[in-house]
Design a protein around this motif. Structure first.
Motif, PDB file in Angstrom:
ATOM      1  N   ASN A 292       0.331  -1.266  -0.211  1.00  0.00           N
ATOM      2  CA  ASN A 292      -0.098  -0.293   0.198  1.00  0.00           C
ATOM      3  C   ASN A 292       1.256   1.270  -0.074  1.00  0.00           C
ATOM      4  O   ASN A 292       1.412   1.291   1.230  1.00  0.00           O
ATOM      5  CB  ASN A 292      -0.557  -0.119   1.387  1.00  0.00           C
ATOM      6  CG  ASN A 292      -2.235   0.643   0.836  1.00  0.00           C
ATOM      7  OD1 ASN A 292      -1.811   2.236   1.161  1.00  0.00           O
ATOM      8  ND2 ASN A 292      -2.918   0.677   1.505  1.00  0.00           N
ATOM      9  N   ASP A 293       1.044   1.937  -1.462  1.00  0.00           N
ATOM     10  CA  ASP A 293       1.982   3.069  -1.392  1.00  0.00           C
ATOM     11  C   ASP A 293       1.100   4.270  -0.487  1.00  0.00           C
ATOM     12  O   ASP A 293       2.079   5.029   0.442  1.00  0.00           O
ATOM     13  CB  ASP A 293       2.111   3.277  -3.013  1.00  0.00           C
ATOM     14  CG  ASP A 293       2.579   2.598  -3.976  1.00  0.00           C
ATOM     15  OD1 ASP A 293       3.551   2.004  -3.153  1.00  0.00           O
ATOM     16  OD2 ASP A 293       2.625   2.461  -5.104  1.00  0.00           O
ATOM     17  N   ILE A 294       0.592   4.823  -0.271  1.00  0.00           N
ATOM     18  CA  ILE A 294      -0.273   5.770   1.058  1.00  0.00           C
ATOM     19  C   ILE A 294       0.281   5.545   2.398  1.00  0.00           C
ATOM     20  O   ILE A 294       1.032   5.983   2.461  1.00  0.00           O
ATOM     21  CB  ILE A 294      -1.680   5.354   0.655  1.00  0.00           C
ATOM     22  CG1 ILE A 294      -2.279   6.140  -0.609  1.00  0.00           C
ATOM     23  CG2 ILE A 294      -2.329   6.468   1.656  1.00  0.00           C
ATOM     24  CD1 ILE A 294      -3.865   6.226  -1.251  1.00  0.00           C
ATOM     25  N   LEU A 295       0.177   3.787   2.534  1.00  0.00           N
ATOM     26  CA  LEU A 295       0.689   3.960   3.836  1.00  0.00           C
ATOM     27  C   LEU A 295       1.786   3.368   3.841  1.00  0.00           C
ATOM     28  O   LEU A 295       2.332   4.754   5.723  1.00  0.00           O
ATOM     29  CB  LEU A 295       0.180   1.771   4.080  1.00  0.00           C
ATOM     30  CG  LEU A 295      -1.475   2.418   4.204  1.00  0.00           C
ATOM     31  CD1 LEU A 295      -2.216   0.664   4.982  1.00  0.00           C
ATOM     32  CD2 LEU A 295      -2.089   3.016   5.933  1.00  0.00           C
TER      33      LEU A 295
ATOM     34  N   VAL B 200      -6.285   9.300   1.705  1.00  0.00           N
ATOM     35  CA  VAL B 200      -5.637  10.296   1.566  1.00  0.00           C
ATOM     36  C   VAL B 200      -6.586  11.215   2.665  1.00  0.00           C
ATOM     37  O   VAL B 200      -5.774  11.504   3.938  1.00  0.00           O
ATOM     38  CB  VAL B 200      -4.777  10.384   1.051  1.00  0.00           C
ATOM     39  CG1 VAL B 200      -3.630  11.738   1.460  1.00  0.00           C
ATOM     40  CG2 VAL B 200      -4.113   9.739  -0.106  1.00  0.00           C
ATOM     41  N   GLU B 201      -7.645  11.484   2.989  1.00  0.00           N
ATOM     42  CA  GLU B 201      -8.278  12.366   3.414  1.00  0.00           C
ATOM     43  C   GLU B 201      -8.420  12.072   5.169  1.00  0.00           C
ATOM     44  O   GLU B 201      -7.930  13.145   5.837  1.00  0.00           O
ATOM     45  CB  GLU B 201      -9.731  12.990   2.936  1.00  0.00           C
ATOM     46  CG  GLU B 201      -8.521  13.538   1.626  1.00  0.00           C
ATOM     47  CD  GLU B 201      -8.186  14.260   1.036  1.00  0.00           C
ATOM     48  OE1 GLU B 201      -8.004  15.756   2.560  1.00  0.00           O
ATOM     49  OE2 GLU B 201      -7.236  15.325   0.251  1.00  0.00           O
ATOM     50  N   LYS B 202      -8.263  11.013   5.564  1.00  0.00           N
ATOM     51  CA  LYS B 202      -8.462  10.934   6.501  1.00  0.00           C
ATOM     52  C   LYS B 202      -7.264  10.789   7.388  1.00  0.00           C
ATOM     53  O   LYS B 202      -7.354  10.115   8.094  1.00  0.00           O
ATOM     54  CB  LYS B 202      -9.502   9.462   6.272  1.00  0.00           C
ATOM     55  CG  LYS B 202     -10.487   9.289   5.960  1.00  0.00           C
ATOM     56  CD  LYS B 202     -11.072   7.997   7.152  1.00  0.00           C
ATOM     57  CE  LYS B 202     -12.597   8.046   6.030  1.00  0.00           C
ATOM     58  NZ  LYS B 202     -13.379   6.506   6.954  1.00  0.00           N
ATOM     59  N   ILE B 203      -6.170  10.538   6.923  1.00  0.00           N
ATOM     60  CA  ILE B 203      -4.999  10.731   7.519  1.00  0.00           C
ATOM     61  C   ILE B 203      -5.084  12.166   8.470  1.00  0.00           C
ATOM     62  O   ILE B 203      -5.176  13.218   8.440  1.00  0.00           O
ATOM     63  CB  ILE B 203      -3.301  10.976   6.583  1.00  0.00           C
ATOM     64  CG1 ILE B 203      -3.524   9.695   5.407  1.00  0.00           C
ATOM     65  CG2 ILE B 203      -1.954  11.002   6.861  1.00  0.00           C
ATOM     66  CD1 ILE B 203      -2.135   9.710   4.442  1.00  0.00           C
ATOM     67  N   PRO B 204      -4.367  11.309   9.675  1.00  0.00           N
ATOM     68  CA  PRO B 204      -4.836  12.910  10.612  1.00  0.00           C
ATOM     69  C   PRO B 204      -3.922  13.945  10.635  1.00  0.00           C
ATOM     70  O   PRO B 204      -4.228  14.737  11.360  1.00  0.00           O
ATOM     71  CB  PRO B 204      -4.760  11.842  12.154  1.00  0.00           C
ATOM     72  CG  PRO B 204      -4.407  10.718  11.838  1.00  0.00           C
ATOM     73  CD  PRO B 204      -4.398  10.082   9.874  1.00  0.00           C
TER      74      PRO B 204
ATOM     75  N   VAL C 165       1.923  12.703   1.547  1.00  0.00           N
ATOM     76  CA  VAL C 165       1.093  11.742   0.374  1.00  0.00           C
ATOM     77  C   VAL C 165       0.893  12.305  -0.970  1.00  0.00           C
ATOM     78  O   VAL C 165       0.928  11.420  -1.409  1.00  0.00           O
ATOM     79  CB  VAL C 165       0.472  10.720   1.010  1.00  0.00           C
ATOM     80  CG1 VAL C 165      -0.278   9.952   0.292  1.00  0.00           C
ATOM     81  CG2 VAL C 165       0.978  10.276   2.421  1.00  0.00           C
ATOM     82  N   LEU C 166      -0.134  12.899  -0.919  1.00  0.00           N
ATOM     83  CA  LEU C 166      -0.345  13.332  -2.247  1.00  0.00           C
ATOM     84  C   LEU C 166       0.352  14.207  -2.605  1.00  0.00           C
ATOM     85  O   LEU C 166       0.362  13.876  -4.196  1.00  0.00           O
ATOM     86  CB  LEU C 166      -1.608  14.540  -1.482  1.00  0.00           C
ATOM     87  CG  LEU C 166      -2.941  14.420  -0.852  1.00  0.00           C
ATOM     88  CD1 LEU C 166      -3.949  15.232  -0.521  1.00  0.00           C
ATOM     89  CD2 LEU C 166      -3.865  13.528  -1.900  1.00  0.00           C
ATOM     90  N   ARG C 167       1.213  14.879  -2.343  1.00  0.00           N
ATOM     91  CA  ARG C 167       2.639  15.430  -3.513  1.00  0.00           C
ATOM     92  C   ARG C 167       3.362  14.380  -4.052  1.00  0.00           C
ATOM     93  O   ARG C 167       3.543  14.609  -5.137  1.00  0.00           O
ATOM     94  CB  ARG C 167       3.372  16.547  -2.146  1.00  0.00           C
ATOM     95  CG  ARG C 167       3.990  17.386  -2.941  1.00  0.00           C
ATOM     96  CD  ARG C 167       4.386  18.859  -2.050  1.00  0.00           C
ATOM     97  NE  ARG C 167       5.211  17.854  -1.236  1.00  0.00           N
ATOM     98  CZ  ARG C 167       5.101  18.412   0.128  1.00  0.00           C
ATOM     99  NH1 ARG C 167       3.449  19.131   1.047  1.00  0.00           N
ATOM    100  NH2 ARG C 167       5.462  18.116   0.707  1.00  0.00           N
TER     101      ARG C 167
END
Length: 187
Positions: free
Chosen positions: A115-118, A146-150, A158-160
């Protein structure tokens, strides 16, 4: 009219490659990405986000080099890799920094089941934080929101990186042999 011209010029492939998304150290990135099984565009995206491909960068927190490795993390990486030559001074060497950073990214991808996001969140905020979020919020290995990352900083990071990964994929296509090749430039 002037703004349109600047926008149009910035969208040309050669301007993007030369100024916005350059790819120095490309052979080194591709080499270690192939060795450790990491998408080279993802690795390039991390480097672009971390240092904009400047090898001499050091953050106010002490992260060093192209992939902005913390000395303690790099020392752990060197130990895991069996690299007896580790020293903080070596982290400024692009080859060492890229090798360690891509190896670490591969470890994070494995830890988080690809999982690339994690993995990217862990690269930025630390593995422990991501593991804690997974427990606290009930995230599974297929987490994708991604929006749930606190942490706002980590969420934006991550978005960048994902945006940069897409840019590097678009500008530097993979050939059928698996080697990155520059797409034809229309100058």
């Amino acid at each position: 009219m002037c703004c349109f011209g600047v926008y149009f010029l910035s969208q040309t492939e050669w301007v993007q490659k030369d100024y916005l998304y350059p790819y120095p150290y490309r052979e080194t990135v591709e080499h270690y990405a192939d060795i450790y099984g990491v998408d080279s565009s993802l690795a390039a995206g991390v480097i672009q986000a971390e240092s904009r491909f400047r090898a001499d960068v050091q953050s106010h927190r002490g992260a060093v080099g192209l992939m902005q490795l913390m000395p303690d993390t790099a020392e752990w990486i060197a130990g895991q890799m069996g690299d007896q030559r580790y020293s903080v001074v070596n982290l400024s060497d692009p080859e060492v920094n890229i090798r360690y950073g891509i190896w670490y990214l591969a470890v994070l991808q494995k830890e988080f089941d690809g999982n690339d996001i994690l993995a990217l969140a862990a690269y930025n905020a630390g593995r422990g934080n991501v593991q804690s979020w997974m427990r606290l919020y009930g995230w599974r290995q297929d987490f994708s929101d991604v929006e749930k990352i606190p942490y706002a900083e980590t969420r934006e990071y991550v978005l960048r990186v994902l945006k940069y990964q897409k840019k590097y994929e678009d500008l530097y296509e993979r050939s059928s042999t698996g080697v990155l090749t520059a797409s034809i430039e229309n100058r």
